[in-house]
Scaffold this active site. Structure first.
Site, short mmCIF file in Angstrom:
data_model
loop_
_atom_site.label_atom_id
_atom_site.label_comp_id
_atom_site.label_asym_id
_atom_site.label_seq_id
_atom_site.Cartn_x
_atom_site.Cartn_y
_atom_site.Cartn_z
N ASP A 12 -1.60 1.63 -16.92
CA ASP A 12 -1.75 2.52 -18.16
C ASP A 12 -2.91 1.80 -19.10
OD1 ASP A 12 0.41 1.26 -18.77
OD2 ASP A 12 1.58 2.58 -17.97
N HIS A 28 -2.61 3.69 -8.06
CA HIS A 28 -2.16 4.55 -9.41
C HIS A 28 -2.92 3.69 -10.87
CE1 HIS A 28 0.27 7.51 -12.06
NE2 HIS A 28 0.58 6.08 -12.67
N ASP A 81 0.13 6.08 0.70
CA ASP A 81 -0.96 6.51 -0.14
C ASP A 81 -1.27 6.73 -1.58
OD1 ASP A 81 -3.36 3.97 -1.19
OD2 ASP A 81 -4.33 4.22 -0.04
N GLU A 95 1.73 1.57 -8.12
CA GLU A 95 0.99 1.05 -9.26
C GLU A 95 1.08 -0.65 -8.93
OE1 GLU A 95 1.40 1.90 -13.73
OE2 GLU A 95 3.13 2.45 -12.85
#
Length: 556
Positions: free
Chosen positions: A108, A450, A502, A511
């Site tokens: 993020d 991710h 996955d 992540e």
């Protein structure tokens, strides 16, 4: 983003004789001879022989490349991850400060100060202890660049002796959006700690990072080294004078990087790094005087992470004894207690504590296991401490007889390297799934990481703006592989049973975080140097390659 709870356990009862080259060869010979204890990967020796040798140099190179993908701010012309672009160019503008730069912690776009500082501390520690190994692999410049990208930001964020900017962005609003960093429209609110809103853990960790980095840059850039040390000393004073946990001052961080272990470990950690950087006994006295009250010699730890620093600082304290540091003599009693706790952690990794509950669990495939969310961060940090401590034992004045003192039996330095190597190999694909958990390494690795930037087409290929919801609709939910390879990223990894899915939505496993990869930089460099040393030694012993029969034996 990773969450974690500290595993704090009650205390349990209780002249160099070889050249460096010889130590390298002897250690690796022992490492090669030791089994890797990967029971579930027991498809047999034949399957193992069919695998290609692992390339630790490539793993090192890609590890450092990963940090370029995590950069925030204005990217340099030397940027090698070309699918990334400038981002976060107005960070701090609302608050009237320049907070452009630094690293995004994971998939993020929030800049969290505590894990970012730990990342840089680990990169710096590796660069200090294994500088020759990193340089021998041709990656020294990239290691310095990775460290400096973080320390430049820390200096910016330290705008006053008693003010440090702890976070930029908001995790809650950020998670409602799936955008490239170049497009982000989420909040860039910045949060700080100060006299009235203390953050001793954050100040201590950042002081540790800057102190360690000051050692790294001491020869190549003395002025910059001095600047980093100056900020480190101020931040330590800030954290010690105005005590409190940063997550008590900044509510927004609690759901993401709460300081479960408190701030005492970071203050001890910072003091020991400042002692190493300055040689001033006052910092050593601080670690000695507060050893009991801050838990430095009272807790036996089976975790080393961005939150829990005890095992790391205990290893630093033990190093003073192993090195025969002149200042250590006056504090030998307390430092021996630190060493006992350091060895408890290392013995726990090796499974050598008498009480099984005091040992670190392992998956059937041999992965050190602490908890289900982003477990590979613990395996990588353990691999680092095992590698570092084995190096200290091998380099000590009593290296010929030095060993790790475990209740279940002593362990030689080579055995610690063997376990560290098994964790590195597991990450690189020597596991039951034959899947590399380092993205971009090997033939099979996670394809749906991710990660917002990696999962959306590069803005350089398609410059059209992608909004919050559009990113979820068009990119997050699709089953295809990410269009951009996040090379060098180490994902959260498999379950206790070596199982892995996955899936982009499976953020606990797919992540990647900066502090997963940071400890492995030194481990990969060390393993590359050791394997190169043994290959060179074998070639020197038999320059003609030997007879066909002998070569056949060598391959087996």
């Amino acid at each position: 983003m990773s969450r974690g709870r500290a595993r704090l356990q009650p205390p349990p009862p209780g002249t160099r004789t070889t050249t460096l080259a010889a130590v390298l060869v002897l250690v690796l010979l022992a490492v090669v001879a030791l089994p890797l204890r990967c029971d579930a990967a027991s498809a047999g020796g034949e399957e193992e022989e069919e695998q290609q040798p692992l390339d630790y140099r490539e793993a090192l190179e890609k590890s450092l490349l990963y940090f370029e993908a995590q950069r925030s701010g204005r990217l340099p012309y030397s940027q090698r991850v070309t699918w990334r672009g400038h981002s976060g160019l107005t960070d701090g503008l609302q608050q009237g400060v320049d907070l452009v730069g630094g690293y995004y912690d994971a998939g993020d776009h929030v800049k969290f100060g505590l894990p970012m500082a730990f990342t840089v501390t680990m990169l710096s520690w590796g660069a200090i202890d294994f500088a020759a190994d990193i340089a021998a692999a041709g990656e020294w410049r990239h290691a310095l660049e990775a460290i400096k990208w973080g320390t430049d930001y820390f200096v910016k964020a330290h705008t006053h002796p008693f003010v440090y900017w702890a976070e930029v962005g908001d995790g809650d609003t950020d998670h409602y959006c799936w955008q490239r960093p170049e497009d982000m429209t989420t909040s860039r609110q910045a949060y700080r700690v100060d006299r009235d809103n203390p953050g001793s853990d954050l100040a201590g960790e950042t002081a540790a990072a800057l102190a360690a980095a000051s050692i790294v840059f001491r020869r190549s850039d003395p002025h910059y080294s001095h600047l980093l040390l100056h900020h480190a000393q101020q931040l330590f004073e800030f954290g010690d004078t105005y005590r409190g946990s940063y997550d008590s001052s900044i509510e927004e961080v609690r759901s993401y990087y709460a300081s479960v272990s408190g701030y005492h470990d970071e203050l001890l950690w910072a003091a020991l790094w400042l002692h190493r950087a300055t040689g001033k006994e006052e910092y050593l006295r601080y670690a000695v005087d507060n050893a009991d009250s801050f838990g430095g010699v009272g807790w036996a730890i089976t975790e080393f992470s961005w939150d829990v620093k005890y095992a790391g600082l205990q290893v630093l304290a033990a190093k003073l004894l192993l090195d025969g540091d002149p200042q250590a003599a006056a504090h030998r009693g307390v430092l021996e207690k630190y060493r006992e706790k350091a060895e408890h952690y290392l013995c726990a990794c090796l499974g050598r504590n008498i009480n099984g509950a005091d040992n670190v669990d392992r998956s059937p495939g041999g992965m050190l296991y602490v908890r289900q969310w982003n477990n590979l961060q613990y395996a990588s940090s353990a691999a680092f401490l095992l590698t570092a401590y084995s190096h200290y034992l091998s380099s000590s004045s009593a290296s010929a007889s030095a060993a790790l003192r475990c209740p279940g039996g002593a362990a030689a330095a080579a055995e610690m390297v063997s376990l560290a190597r098994s964790q590195a190999d597991y990450i690189l694909g020597r596991n039951p799934l034959r899947l590399s958990y380092m993205v971009g390494y090997g033939r099979r690795y996670p394809a749906r990481v991710h990660h917002r930037g990696a999962s959306i087409v590069s803005h350089k290929e398609d410059g059209r703006f992608i909004g919050c919801v559009q990113g979820f609709d068009d990119w997050f939910g699709r089953g295809r592989a990410n269009p951009n390879v996040l090379a060098g990223a180490i994902v959260g990894g498999p379950s206790r049973r070596d199982e892995f899915r996955d899936d982009r939505a499976n953020y606990m496993q797919t992540e990647a975080c900066t502090y997963n990869t940071a400890p492995m930089v030194a481990v990969f460099a060390r393993l590359h140097r050791l394997t190169t040393a043994i290959t060179t030694a074998a070639a020197a012993e038999d320059p003609d390659g030997g007879s066909p029969d002998r070569r056949s034996v060598d391959r087996r």
